[in-house]
Design a protein around this motif. Structure first.
Motif, PDB file in Angstrom:
ATOM      1  N   GLU A   1      55.637  38.224  52.198  1.00 32.55           N
ATOM      2  CA  GLU A   1      57.324  38.198  51.911  1.00 32.55           C
ATOM      3  C   GLU A   1      57.389  36.334  51.450  1.00 32.55           C
ATOM      4  O   GLU A   1      57.838  36.774  50.912  1.00 32.55           O
ATOM      5  CB  GLU A   1      57.495  37.731  53.585  1.00 32.55           C
TER       6      GLU A   1
ATOM      7  N   PRO B   1      55.560  37.575  46.660  1.00 29.58           N
ATOM      8  CA  PRO B   1      55.677  38.881  46.039  1.00 29.58           C
ATOM      9  C   PRO B   1      55.108  39.320  44.759  1.00 29.58           C
ATOM     10  O   PRO B   1      54.462  38.167  43.884  1.00 29.58           O
ATOM     11  CB  PRO B   1      57.712  39.094  45.871  1.00 29.58           C
TER      12      PRO B   1
ATOM     13  N   ARG C   1      55.202  47.382  58.251  1.00 31.52           N
ATOM     14  CA  ARG C   1      56.000  45.927  57.151  1.00 31.52           C
ATOM     15  C   ARG C   1      54.746  45.859  55.652  1.00 31.52           C
ATOM     16  O   ARG C   1      55.547  46.104  54.816  1.00 31.52           O
ATOM     17  CB  ARG C   1      55.718  44.937  58.066  1.00 31.52           C
TER      18      ARG C   1
ATOM     19  N   GLU D   1      56.060  48.927  53.621  1.00 36.70           N
ATOM     20  CA  GLU D   1      57.117  48.500  53.705  1.00 36.70           C
ATOM     21  C   GLU D   1      57.435  47.691  51.852  1.00 36.70           C
ATOM     22  O   GLU D   1      57.974  47.912  51.491  1.00 36.70           O
ATOM     23  CB  GLU D   1      58.255  47.883  54.247  1.00 36.70           C
ATOM     24  N   LEU D   2      56.679  46.188  52.258  1.00 33.75           N
ATOM     25  CA  LEU D   2      56.848  45.263  51.390  1.00 33.75           C
ATOM     26  C   LEU D   2      56.708  45.714  50.134  1.00 33.75           C
ATOM     27  O   LEU D   2      56.404  45.346  49.011  1.00 33.75           O
ATOM     28  CB  LEU D   2      56.159  43.751  51.919  1.00 33.75           C
TER      29      LEU D   2
ATOM     30  N   HIS E   1      55.627  48.739  48.596  1.00 32.64           N
ATOM     31  CA  HIS E   1      57.054  49.478  48.458  1.00 32.64           C
ATOM     32  C   HIS E   1      58.445  49.271  47.177  1.00 32.64           C
ATOM     33  O   HIS E   1      58.739  49.300  46.445  1.00 32.64           O
ATOM     34  CB  HIS E   1      57.531  50.607  49.206  1.00 32.64           C
ATOM     35  N   GLU E   2      58.671  47.707  48.213  1.00 27.44           N
ATOM     36  CA  GLU E   2      60.131  47.201  47.905  1.00 27.44           C
ATOM     37  C   GLU E   2      59.242  46.341  46.348  1.00 27.44           C
ATOM     38  O   GLU E   2      60.417  46.239  45.420  1.00 27.44           O
ATOM     39  CB  GLU E   2      60.323  45.910  48.930  1.00 27.44           C
ATOM     40  N   TYR E   3      58.139  45.881  46.085  1.00 26.39           N
ATOM     41  CA  TYR E   3      57.074  45.149  44.888  1.00 26.39           C
ATOM     42  C   TYR E   3      57.232  46.542  43.934  1.00 26.39           C
ATOM     43  O   TYR E   3      56.886  45.636  43.000  1.00 26.39           O
ATOM     44  CB  TYR E   3      56.445  44.153  45.708  1.00 26.39           C
TER      45      TYR E   3
END
Length: 234
Positions: free
Chosen positions: A145, A148, A181, A184-185, A187-189
């Motif tokens: 977190e 990134p 988690r 998910e991160l 994917h966000e990146y």
């Protein structure tokens, strides 16, 4: 080599020949996985990378042992990563006459933790497979977190046995939530991400998970090649 036994590394060349992408699979010297079988018929090449002292050489930073009286984790993973990419892969290229145009990494258990941490730390690895990865490791999600990374044109695959969150030391029982988690991160990146829940616990179905993970990496690397030329960063 401090962490990796270069003499016992093996390369199983893929159908695309010397320039095929290379999947580095983290292995146990004393209890080796069936990497030769899992590598059979792939477009990508597969390298077996034996690493001793998993609790020290595959963990990203020091942490207490799982239970009272257990040895602490040494946290030498970044040193292992440098050795792998800066020394071992070039040596394999020279010894086996390969020049991979892309690199990926795969591992099981603490090997899966290392594979994922290495992927997040070094953009030379464009794909990873964390198989029953020890993503419960203290501080892993929080570190991800805080740091990134650019996941564009990169891929992460996660798999876990359905019984794993219900067994082991208390910290290990959060593995599914932590894996989700991490996915998910990623994917966000900007990464492409796949997750798979299979049968059994941490000590079961090793070969099936290994073959599924290598297959997922091989498919992604093939799609990259089919879409555009993928070159390994200098």
């Amino acid at each position: 080599m401090d962490c990796i036994d270069l003499e016992t590394c093996e390369v199983f060349q893929g159908a695309e020949g010397p320039t095929a992408p290379l999947i580095c699979v983290i292995d146990l010297p004393e209890h080796p996985f069936g990497i030769a079988e899992a590598a059979h018929g792939r477009r990508a090449s597969v390298a077996r990378i034996p690493i001793a002292a998993w609790g020290d050489n595959l963990t990203p930073w020091p942490a207490p042992g799982l239970r009272d009286g257990d040895a602490p984790f040494g946290g030498h993973g970044d040193r292992t990563l440098r050795e792998l990419l800066d020394s071992v892969v070039p040596a394999l290229e020279r010894c086996h006459g390969i020049r991979p145009r892309a690199l990926a990494i795969c591992g099981y258990s603490l090997g899966g933790l290392f594979a994922f941490h290495a992927f997040c730390r070094d953009a030379r690895l464009i794909a990873c497979a964390s198989l029953s990865g020890s993503l419960w490791y203290e501080g892993l999600v929080e570190d991800l977190e805080r740091h990134p990374f650019d996941g564009a044109d990169r891929y992460a695959y996660f798999s876990l046995g359905k019984k794993e969150p219900r067994s082991g030391a208390p910290i290990m029982r959060r593995v599914q939530a932590r894996m989700e988690r991490c996915a998910e991160l990623c994917h966000e990146y900007g990464c492409d991400v796949d997750t798979a829940m299979g049968p059994g616990n941490h000590m079961q179905h090793h070969q099936e998970r290994l073959e599924a993970g290598i297959s997922a990496l091989d498919s992604f690397l093939g799609r990259q090649d089919d879409g555009h030329d993928t070159m390994c960063p200098d």
